[in-house]
Design an enzyme around this catalytic site. Structure first.
Site, PDB file in Angstrom:
ATOM      1  N   ALA A 154       0.871  -1.172   0.000  1.00 52.73           N
ATOM      2  CA  ALA A 154       0.000   0.000   0.000  1.00 52.73           C
ATOM      3  C   ALA A 154       0.907   1.220   0.000  1.00 52.73           C
ATOM      4  O   ALA A 154       2.061   1.153   0.435  1.00 52.73           O
ATOM      5  CB  ALA A 154      -0.874  -0.020   1.239  1.00 52.73           C
TER       6      ALA A 154
ATOM      7  N   GLY B 282       0.514  -5.055   0.938  1.00 55.46           N
ATOM      8  CA  GLY B 282      -0.676  -5.088   0.081  1.00 55.46           C
ATOM      9  C   GLY B 282      -0.388  -5.723  -1.273  1.00 55.46           C
ATOM     10  O   GLY B 282      -1.306  -6.233  -1.925  1.00 55.46           O
TER      11      GLY B 282
ATOM     12  N   GLU C 284      -0.699  -9.365  -0.718  1.00 52.90           N
ATOM     13  CA  GLU C 284      -2.133  -9.628  -0.509  1.00 52.90           C
ATOM     14  C   GLU C 284      -2.873  -9.646  -1.846  1.00 52.90           C
ATOM     15  O   GLU C 284      -3.759 -10.476  -2.077  1.00 52.90           O
ATOM     16  CB  GLU C 284      -2.717  -8.570   0.438  1.00 52.90           C
ATOM     17  CG  GLU C 284      -2.181  -8.732   1.858  1.00 52.90           C
ATOM     18  CD  GLU C 284      -2.614  -7.618   2.793  1.00 52.90           C
ATOM     19  OE1 GLU C 284      -2.291  -6.448   2.513  1.00 52.90           O
ATOM     20  OE2 GLU C 284      -3.280  -7.905   3.792  1.00 52.90           O
TER      21      GLU C 284
ATOM     22  N   GLU D 252       4.360  -5.421   7.300  1.00 48.51           N
ATOM     23  CA  GLU D 252       3.571  -4.381   7.979  1.00 48.51           C
ATOM     24  C   GLU D 252       3.997  -4.129   9.419  1.00 48.51           C
ATOM     25  O   GLU D 252       3.928  -3.005   9.902  1.00 48.51           O
ATOM     26  CB  GLU D 252       2.064  -4.740   7.943  1.00 48.51           C
ATOM     27  CG  GLU D 252       1.414  -4.563   6.583  1.00 48.51           C
ATOM     28  CD  GLU D 252       1.526  -5.800   5.698  1.00 48.51           C
ATOM     29  OE1 GLU D 252       2.336  -6.699   5.992  1.00 48.51           O
ATOM     30  OE2 GLU D 252       0.791  -5.853   4.688  1.00 48.51           O
TER      31      GLU D 252
HETATM   32  N1  DAK Z   1       4.561   3.094  -0.650  1.00 45.56           N
HETATM   33  C1  DAK Z   1       4.939   4.283  -1.207  1.00 45.56           C
HETATM   34  N2  DAK Z   1       6.094   4.439  -1.889  1.00 45.56           N
HETATM   35  C2  DAK Z   1       6.903   3.376  -1.997  1.00 45.56           C
HETATM   36  C3  DAK Z   1       6.577   2.115  -1.440  1.00 45.56           C
HETATM   37  C4  DAK Z   1       5.333   1.992  -0.743  1.00 45.56           C
HETATM   38  N3  DAK Z   1       4.900   0.847  -0.215  1.00 45.56           N
HETATM   39  N4  DAK Z   1       7.585   1.260  -1.697  1.00 45.56           N
HETATM   40  C5  DAK Z   1       8.489   1.962  -2.416  1.00 45.56           C
HETATM   41  N5  DAK Z   1       8.084   3.225  -2.582  1.00 45.56           N
HETATM   42  C6  DAK Z   1       8.779   4.326  -3.290  1.00 45.56           C
HETATM   43  C7  DAK Z   1       9.961   4.822  -2.483  1.00 45.56           C
HETATM   44  O1  DAK Z   1       9.545   5.753  -1.510  1.00 45.56           O
HETATM   45  C8  DAK Z   1      10.783   5.479  -3.601  1.00 45.56           C
HETATM   46  O2  DAK Z   1      10.180   6.704  -3.932  1.00 45.56           O
HETATM   47  P1  DAK Z   1      11.111   8.056  -4.131  1.00 45.56           P
HETATM   48  O3  DAK Z   1      11.819   8.219  -2.838  1.00 45.56           O
HETATM   49  O4  DAK Z   1      12.012   7.712  -5.270  1.00 45.56           O
HETATM   50  O5  DAK Z   1      10.102   9.122  -4.450  1.00 45.56           O
HETATM   51  C9  DAK Z   1      10.573   4.551  -4.779  1.00 45.56           C
HETATM   52  O6  DAK Z   1       9.353   3.835  -4.494  1.00 45.56           O
HETATM   53  C10 DAK Z   1      11.678   3.520  -4.947  1.00 45.56           C
HETATM   54  O7  DAK Z   1      11.828   2.840  -3.718  1.00 45.56           O
HETATM   55  P2  DAK Z   1      13.251   2.694  -2.975  1.00 45.56           P
HETATM   56  O8  DAK Z   1      14.128   3.832  -3.314  1.00 45.56           O
HETATM   57  O9  DAK Z   1      12.943   2.425  -1.534  1.00 45.56           O
HETATM   58  O10 DAK Z   1      13.801   1.380  -3.686  1.00 45.56           O
HETATM   59  P3  DAK Z   1      14.832   0.334  -3.078  1.00 45.56           P
HETATM   60  O11 DAK Z   1      15.231  -0.537  -4.200  1.00 45.56           O
HETATM   61  O12 DAK Z   1      15.922   1.017  -2.303  1.00 45.56           O
HETATM   62  O13 DAK Z   1      14.008  -0.530  -2.024  1.00 45.56           O
HETATM   63  C11 DAK Z   1      12.042  -1.793  -1.269  1.00 45.56           C
HETATM   64  C12 DAK Z   1      12.945  -1.348  -2.483  1.00 45.56           C
HETATM   65  C13 DAK Z   1      10.837  -2.503  -1.816  1.00 45.56           C
HETATM   66  C14 DAK Z   1      12.850  -2.746  -0.376  1.00 45.56           C
HETATM   67  C15 DAK Z   1      11.658  -0.525  -0.456  1.00 45.56           C
HETATM   68  O14 DAK Z   1      11.123   0.436  -1.364  1.00 45.56           O
HETATM   69  C16 DAK Z   1      10.643  -0.795   0.608  1.00 45.56           C
HETATM   70  O15 DAK Z   1      10.970  -1.326   1.679  1.00 45.56           O
HETATM   71  N6  DAK Z   1       9.371  -0.388   0.355  1.00 45.56           N
HETATM   72  C17 DAK Z   1       8.302  -0.500   1.327  1.00 45.56           C
HETATM   73  C18 DAK Z   1       7.868  -1.910   1.423  1.00 45.56           C
HETATM   74  C19 DAK Z   1       6.763  -2.068   2.462  1.00 45.56           C
HETATM   75  O16 DAK Z   1       6.964  -1.825   3.654  1.00 45.56           O
HETATM   76  N7  DAK Z   1       5.591  -2.483   1.986  1.00 45.56           N
HETATM   77  C20 DAK Z   1       4.476  -2.675   2.827  1.00 45.56           C
HETATM   78  C21 DAK Z   1       3.718  -1.416   2.860  1.00 45.56           C
HETATM   79  S1  DAK Z   1       2.482  -1.492   4.102  1.00 45.56           S
HETATM   80  C22 DAK Z   1      -4.804  -1.302   5.386  1.00 45.56           C
HETATM   81  C23 DAK Z   1      -4.744  -2.333   4.541  1.00 45.56           C
HETATM   82  C24 DAK Z   1      -3.578  -2.724   3.982  1.00 45.56           C
HETATM   83  C25 DAK Z   1      -2.420  -2.064   4.298  1.00 45.56           C
HETATM   84  C26 DAK Z   1      -2.476  -1.027   5.149  1.00 45.56           C
HETATM   85  C27 DAK Z   1      -3.647  -0.631   5.706  1.00 45.56           C
HETATM   86  N8  DAK Z   1      -6.003  -0.921   5.968  1.00 45.56           N
HETATM   87  C28 DAK Z   1      -7.018  -1.927   6.138  1.00 45.56           C
HETATM   88  C29 DAK Z   1      -6.251   0.429   6.385  1.00 45.56           C
HETATM   89  C30 DAK Z   1      -1.206  -2.482   3.695  1.00 45.56           C
HETATM   90  C31 DAK Z   1      -0.037  -2.025   4.138  1.00 45.56           C
HETATM   91  C32 DAK Z   1       1.181  -2.183   3.371  1.00 45.56           C
HETATM   92  O17 DAK Z   1       1.217  -2.712   2.301  1.00 45.56           O
END
Ligand code: DAK
Length: 260
Positions: free
Chosen positions: A66, A111, A114, A134
């Site tokens: 997400a 997400g 998921e 998460e």
């Molecule tokens: N959201 C927004 N931007 C993201 C992102 C994300 N999940 N993942 C990556 N990006 C963006 C980065 O911020 C960066 O943007 P700029 O800084 O260039 O503007 C760009 O994509 C490239 O990412 P990185 O520079 O970080 O790339 P790397 O190769 O260094 O790293 C990575 C890749 C995948 C390891 C890293 O980007 C990372 O850790 N990303 C986050 C992964 C993560 O934590 N995903 C889970 C998100 S939480 C809900 C229901 C569902 C959810 C929530 C609430 N409700 C019922 C209310 C779900 C939650 C989630 O999915």
């Protein structure tokens, strides 16, 4: 007007949907969730679409989760709407009356995993990394991740992925039953499209019967589930495709299914 974050193309009964936010690793913001919901609704209703393939653009990510930046700014009311939208989309995909294949071309996190799990089959590139990170954000999976992962891979794997929050590689995901196939990244598209073509030439009503029996029947007790299977099985005797499939076998020819 901004461009849609979901691209769509059709080939021989296969609709390929591509999430197109490569600069944000295809993270799911509201606009993307809405576009996906509309795209899957349309694919579900279109009789010319036999199979849907879902992937991410850019080669690095399927979907990295997400959109954390958007989530960070949500109020509680908006968070509820975000949740309902995501849950509705996942359920829509899971209950699509035709097979959906996730073509996992890179990171499938949060997400993103998921979303892949809501699809019926998953083909992953050997370079893909999958996880439910998460907890690292002080959250838990919110688009059905705890429930679908549990059903796909069991309790031990679900607790490991959701408690530790660390991604796993494609080979381990295959071992856990989280993905159906792992192929070299260079072959991902061709292998996935081969699988899609096979499904596109199968009897659509039979495929739908399998999806119903497994996804609805599988949630009942064994007695109700078996009754459900019998009802689905019997229903197919009313289809022309069942006659065609059995006639073709007996005549030693290839069946031509008509979705009737
Ligand atoms: N959201 C927004 N931007 C993201 C992102 C994300 N999940 N993942 C990556 N990006 C963006 C980065 O911020 C960066 O943007 P700029 O800084 O260039 O503007 C760009 O994509 C490239 O990412 P990185 O520079 O970080 O790339 P790397 O190769 O260094 O790293 C990575 C890749 C995948 C390891 C890293 O980007 C990372 O850790 N990303 C986050 C992964 C993560 O934590 N995903 C889970 C998100 S939480 C809900 C229901 C569902 C959810 C929530 C609430 N409700 C019922 C209310 C779900 C939650 C989630 O999915």
């Amino acid at each position: 007007m901004t461009a849609s974050p979901v691209l769509s193309r059709d080939a021989d009964g296969v609709r390929v949907l591509t999430i197109d936010r490569p600069d944000k690793l295809n993270a799911l913001n509201r606009q993307t969730l809405e576009a996906l919901d509309a795209a899957f609704a349309a694919a579900g209703e279109d009789p010319d679409v036999r199979v849907v393939v879902l992937t991410g653009s850019g080669g690095k990510a399927f979907v990295a989760g997400a959109d954390i930046a958007e989530m960070n700014a949500l109020t509680a009311i908006e968070g509820r709407e975000f949740s309902l939208l995501g849950q509705r989309l996942m359920r829509r995909i899971e209950r699509l009356p035709k097979p959906a294949i996730a073509m996992v071309n890179g990171y499938a996190l949060g997400g993103g995993l998921e979303l892949a799990m809501a699809c019926h089959l998953r083909v992953a590139a050997d370079s893909a990394r999958l996880g439910q990170p998460e907890v690292n954000l002080g959250l838990i999976p919110g688009f059905g991740g705890t429930q679908r992962l549990l059903r796909l891979a069991g309790r031990a794997a679900t607790l490991e992925l959701c408690l530790l929050g660390a991604p796993i590689d494609a080979a381990r995901a295959l071992q856990l039953g989280l993905v159906n196939r792992v192929v070299p990244a260079a072959d991902l598209e061709s292998e996935t499209m081969k699988l899609a073509a096979q499904l596109a030439s199968a009897a659509p009503l039979a495929l739908r019967g399998v999806l119903d029996a497994v996804l609805l029947g599988g949630e009942c007790g064994i007695e109700e589930g078996l009754q459900f299977e019998t009802a689905q099985f019997a229903l197919l005797f009313a289809s022309e495709d069942m006659r065609e499939g059995t006639d073709a076998f007996l005549a030693k020819r290839k069946p031509q299914f008509q979705n009737r």
